[in-house]
Enzyme design. Structure first.
Site, PDB file in Angstrom:
ATOM      1  N   GLY A 102       1.757   2.134   4.861  1.00 45.23           N
ATOM      2  CA  GLY A 102       2.221   3.581   4.750  1.00 45.23           C
ATOM      3  C   GLY A 102       1.876   4.530   3.505  1.00 45.23           C
ATOM      4  O   GLY A 102       1.831   3.885   2.494  1.00 45.23           O
ATOM      5  N   CYS A 103       1.710   5.711   3.658  1.00 45.18           N
ATOM      6  CA  CYS A 103       1.502   6.569   2.665  1.00 45.18           C
ATOM      7  C   CYS A 103       2.789   7.066   1.757  1.00 45.18           C
ATOM      8  O   CYS A 103       2.855   7.183   0.411  1.00 45.18           O
ATOM      9  CB  CYS A 103       0.634   7.820   2.897  1.00 45.18           C
ATOM     10  N   VAL A 104       3.996   7.094   2.382  1.00 48.55           N
ATOM     11  CA  VAL A 104       4.815   7.818   1.780  1.00 48.55           C
ATOM     12  C   VAL A 104       6.229   6.925   1.872  1.00 48.55           C
ATOM     13  O   VAL A 104       6.519   6.355   2.862  1.00 48.55           O
ATOM     14  CB  VAL A 104       5.553   9.091   2.521  1.00 48.55           C
TER      15      VAL A 104
END
Lengths: 104, 176
Positions: A102-104
């Site tokens: 995931g990015c966040v």
């Protein structure tokens, strides 16, 4: 699949060096991996590592920093103190998991 | 070939481990946020957060419509409008119909929440907690007659464009 030897134990790793077989990890391995990063594990680290292991086991994904922070109610600042510079990747590595997707 | 120790070449004598780089990095990223719509607020926030997670120093400069991201009155209520936005793939005649902005905004917020990505105010808090620096543009503040009290508490100061350029000397820069 590559293998590498850490403290006399052979483990399977991906191209970057993250462990690919969760079953090859145990708490001794975590101590060996954290030593490679120059991190000495205390209870605050263990709490995070246990969450990462449990969360990965139930979701199949390595949790992101935000997920760790909100799930455990640990401030983001503390995550940066415990696993300096690149906390998400470092905690995943010590927990014997792939880096988070995931990015966040 | 009688030797038994010819293991595959992938087995290294020194452990294979990820390259976590130097304990500290001198990489600095400067992000200029100039848009105040919901869809244009997120790219800067996500990239800032990612850069912090990689150990970089990050400065965000909020200017022009980007000021809405740090204005306490607007920051939690940014809109996503499909009008004139080719990314929505909607005919202009339909995207301009009444209620479309509300619907598109609602849908985007829902999608973002489902991915466990925080709302703008909480995202800014996460960036500050991760060591990021928020700066407000002096000219934008003057144009909108706003002072530090009107802005998100994590904003360090209202500074001029030249001050920001000075602060981010040598940084990699993103204009959004």
């Amino acid at each position: 699949m590559s293998t590498t030897t850490i403290d006399g134990r052979t483990i399977h790793v991906d191209q970057e060096g993250f462990l690919t077989e969760p079953a090859e990890w145990d708490e001794d391995m975590a101590r060996s991996l954290s030593a490679l990063l120059g991190i000495e594990l205390d209870e605050r680290h263990w709490k995070i590592l246990r969450f990462l292991r449990a969360d990965h086991a139930s979701t199949g994904e390595t949790p992101t920093l935000r997920r760790v922070s909100t799930s455990l109610q640990v401030p983001m600042k503390e995550l940066f103190q415990l696993f300096p510079t690149k906390p998400a990747k470092k905690m995943a590595y010590v927990a014997g998991l792939p880096k988070p997707r995931g990015c966040v | 070939m009688t030797t038994t120790d010819t293991t595959p070449t992938t087995t290294a004598t020194t452990p294979t481990m990820p390259d976590f780089g130097a304990p500290t990095t001198d990489r600095t990223l400067a992000i200029i946020c100039s848009k105040g719509s919901l869809d244009m607020a997120y790219p800067g926030l996500i990239l800032a957060n990612a850069a912090l997670g990689e150990g970089a120093t990050v400065h965000l400069f909020f200017t022009f419509w980007g000021f809405d991201m740090i204005n306490k009155r607007t920051m939690a209520d940014l809109k996503f409008t499909p009008v004139g936005n080719p990314a929505t793939h909607l005919p202009t005649a339909i995207s301009g119909m009444p209620g479309m902005t509300a619907m598109a905004t609602h849908q985007m917020r829902k999608t973002i929440a489902e991915l466990d990505i925080p709302e703008v105010p909480e995202f800014l808090e996460q960036i500050v907690d991760s060591g990021g620096h928020l700066w407000a543009c002096r000219m934008s503040a003057d144009m909108q007659h706003l002072s530090a009290d009107d802005l998100y508490d994590g904003v360090e100061d209202i500074i001029s464009a030249s001050d920001f350029i000075e602060k981010t000397d040598g940084a990699q820069l993103l204009f959004i």
